[in-house]
Write a protein that holds these residues in place. Sequence first.
Motif, PDB file in Angstrom:
ATOM      1  N   MET A   1       5.989  12.574  -1.862  1.00 44.15           N
ATOM      2  CA  MET A   1       4.802  11.727  -1.810  1.00 44.15           C
ATOM      3  C   MET A   1       4.285  11.621  -0.377  1.00 44.15           C
ATOM      4  O   MET A   1       3.075  11.659  -0.128  1.00 44.15           O
ATOM      5  CB  MET A   1       5.111  10.336  -2.380  1.00 44.15           C
ATOM      6  CG  MET A   1       3.884   9.448  -2.475  1.00 44.15           C
ATOM      7  SD  MET A   1       4.098   8.011  -3.565  1.00 44.15           S
ATOM      8  CE  MET A   1       5.288   7.045  -2.654  1.00 44.15           C
ATOM      9  N   GLY A   2       5.192  11.514   0.590  1.00 43.48           N
ATOM     10  CA  GLY A   2       4.789  11.428   1.987  1.00 43.48           C
ATOM     11  C   GLY A   2       4.080  12.687   2.447  1.00 43.48           C
ATOM     12  O   GLY A   2       3.069  12.624   3.162  1.00 43.48           O
ATOM     13  N   ALA A   3       4.589  13.840   2.033  1.00 42.05           N
ATOM     14  CA  ALA A   3       3.975  15.111   2.425  1.00 42.05           C
ATOM     15  C   ALA A   3       2.584  15.251   1.810  1.00 42.05           C
ATOM     16  O   ALA A   3       1.632  15.675   2.489  1.00 42.05           O
ATOM     17  CB  ALA A   3       4.867  16.271   1.989  1.00 42.05           C
ATOM     18  N   LEU A   4       2.443  14.877   0.541  1.00 35.40           N
ATOM     19  CA  LEU A   4       1.147  14.981  -0.124  1.00 35.40           C
ATOM     20  C   LEU A   4       0.151  13.977   0.455  1.00 35.40           C
ATOM     21  O   LEU A   4      -1.040  14.288   0.619  1.00 35.40           O
ATOM     22  CB  LEU A   4       1.309  14.754  -1.626  1.00 35.40           C
ATOM     23  CG  LEU A   4       0.074  15.048  -2.489  1.00 35.40           C
ATOM     24  CD1 LEU A   4      -0.338  16.513  -2.370  1.00 35.40           C
ATOM     25  CD2 LEU A   4       0.348  14.701  -3.959  1.00 35.40           C
TER      26      LEU A   4
ATOM     27  N   PRO B   1       0.832  -1.203   0.000  1.00 37.99           N
ATOM     28  CA  PRO B   1       0.000   0.000   0.000  1.00 37.99           C
ATOM     29  C   PRO B   1       0.869   1.256   0.000  1.00 37.99           C
ATOM     30  O   PRO B   1       1.993   1.245   0.511  1.00 37.99           O
ATOM     31  CB  PRO B   1      -0.786  -0.117   1.315  1.00 37.99           C
ATOM     32  CG  PRO B   1      -0.798  -1.579   1.630  1.00 37.99           C
ATOM     33  CD  PRO B   1       0.515  -2.113   1.125  1.00 37.99           C
ATOM     34  N   MET B   2       0.333   2.342  -0.565  1.00 37.46           N
ATOM     35  CA  MET B   2       1.116   3.550  -0.771  1.00 37.46           C
ATOM     36  C   MET B   2       1.764   4.070   0.503  1.00 37.46           C
ATOM     37  O   MET B   2       2.948   4.409   0.526  1.00 37.46           O
ATOM     38  CB  MET B   2       0.234   4.639  -1.387  1.00 37.46           C
ATOM     39  CG  MET B   2       0.998   5.858  -1.879  1.00 37.46           C
ATOM     40  SD  MET B   2      -0.107   7.121  -2.554  1.00 37.46           S
ATOM     41  CE  MET B   2      -0.790   6.251  -3.960  1.00 37.46           C
ATOM     42  N   ASN B   3       0.984   4.145   1.591  1.00 34.03           N
ATOM     43  CA  ASN B   3       1.554   4.689   2.833  1.00 34.03           C
ATOM     44  C   ASN B   3       2.621   3.763   3.407  1.00 34.03           C
ATOM     45  O   ASN B   3       3.590   4.219   4.024  1.00 34.03           O
ATOM     46  CB  ASN B   3       0.464   4.959   3.866  1.00 34.03           C
ATOM     47  CG  ASN B   3      -0.287   3.701   4.268  1.00 34.03           C
ATOM     48  OD1 ASN B   3      -0.569   2.851   3.437  1.00 34.03           O
ATOM     49  ND2 ASN B   3      -0.633   3.590   5.528  1.00 34.03           N
ATOM     50  N   THR B   4       2.472   2.460   3.168  1.00 32.88           N
ATOM     51  CA  THR B   4       3.490   1.512   3.617  1.00 32.88           C
ATOM     52  C   THR B   4       4.770   1.699   2.801  1.00 32.88           C
ATOM     53  O   THR B   4       5.883   1.676   3.350  1.00 32.88           O
ATOM     54  CB  THR B   4       2.987   0.064   3.463  1.00 32.88           C
ATOM     55  OG1 THR B   4       1.744  -0.079   4.170  1.00 32.88           O
ATOM     56  CG2 THR B   4       3.995  -0.919   4.025  1.00 32.88           C
ATOM     57  N   GLN B   5       4.616   1.914   1.494  1.00 32.10           N
ATOM     58  CA  GLN B   5       5.781   2.167   0.634  1.00 32.10           C
ATOM     59  C   GLN B   5       6.578   3.368   1.140  1.00 32.10           C
ATOM     60  O   GLN B   5       7.812   3.325   1.210  1.00 32.10           O
ATOM     61  CB  GLN B   5       5.332   2.457  -0.800  1.00 32.10           C
ATOM     62  CG  GLN B   5       4.790   1.265  -1.562  1.00 32.10           C
ATOM     63  CD  GLN B   5       4.469   1.636  -2.999  1.00 32.10           C
ATOM     64  OE1 GLN B   5       5.244   2.320  -3.653  1.00 32.10           O
ATOM     65  NE2 GLN B   5       3.327   1.196  -3.500  1.00 32.10           N
TER      66      GLN B   5
END
Length: 247
Positions: free
Chosen positions: A165-168, A121-125
């Motif tokens: 990506m983390g900030a967005l 999943p994106m947040n895990t990445q």
Amino acid sequence: MQTKEFTTVYVRNLTIDDLYSLNKSTIGCANPVKESIGEMPRLTLAQLETANIAMGEQMNKASKSVLTAQLVELDIDSDDRFAEIKRNVVTAVKDRDAAKKTAGESFQIFLNPYWDNNTKPMNTQIGVLNELFGKYNASSNLKVQAATLGISEMMTGLETANTAMGALYQTRNEQGAAVEGPSASSMRAAAAKSYEQFCTAVEQAVNFTSSEILITLFNEMDKLRKTYASLTKRKDKEKDANPAVVE
């Protein structure tokens, strides 16, 4: 006979995305064998599926944020950058130049635990790459190897992309929380409780009415639990290191 117990995982500490993914993967393991696991596990599985679908629908409403399309683009870019790094490392391992081959082999060992990160999943990445770069930036040896392989700029580019990506992702989550309201938290609690009830039912079944199917299901579910348990531990460490971070 030794009593089987699931690995401890604090599902209520998971983000809503991770909880949904854990539930969905668990349902995927159990559905093909649901007619062979006993009445209580089957009933609690149905309850879990219903709760997770409801939570997923609410998540889909929040995902209509205009930031979602931007996130998808950043995710694709990050995956491409990571794939390029891996291709260069794999090529170096086969290189005739001894120094490059040695550097490639060593750097591949470093990357191996993170190799399939793009499937998560994106947040895990995002979190996994943060961990990767924490180790990379702290190691002069890894930086020398990257220079030998000619991937130093690629690593810098990937780290920059991951930070963006983390900030967005965080911004979108904050907007989503404002839109979702209390109904989302209620659905999350119900989904977490349903997951715990299903796990309890499977744990009791495998200990009191054991079968090969139940043992296999238990092992598959416990493997998932170990993955998400390590995820919550890593996020706890990140919170300790940066108390200002808000989930």
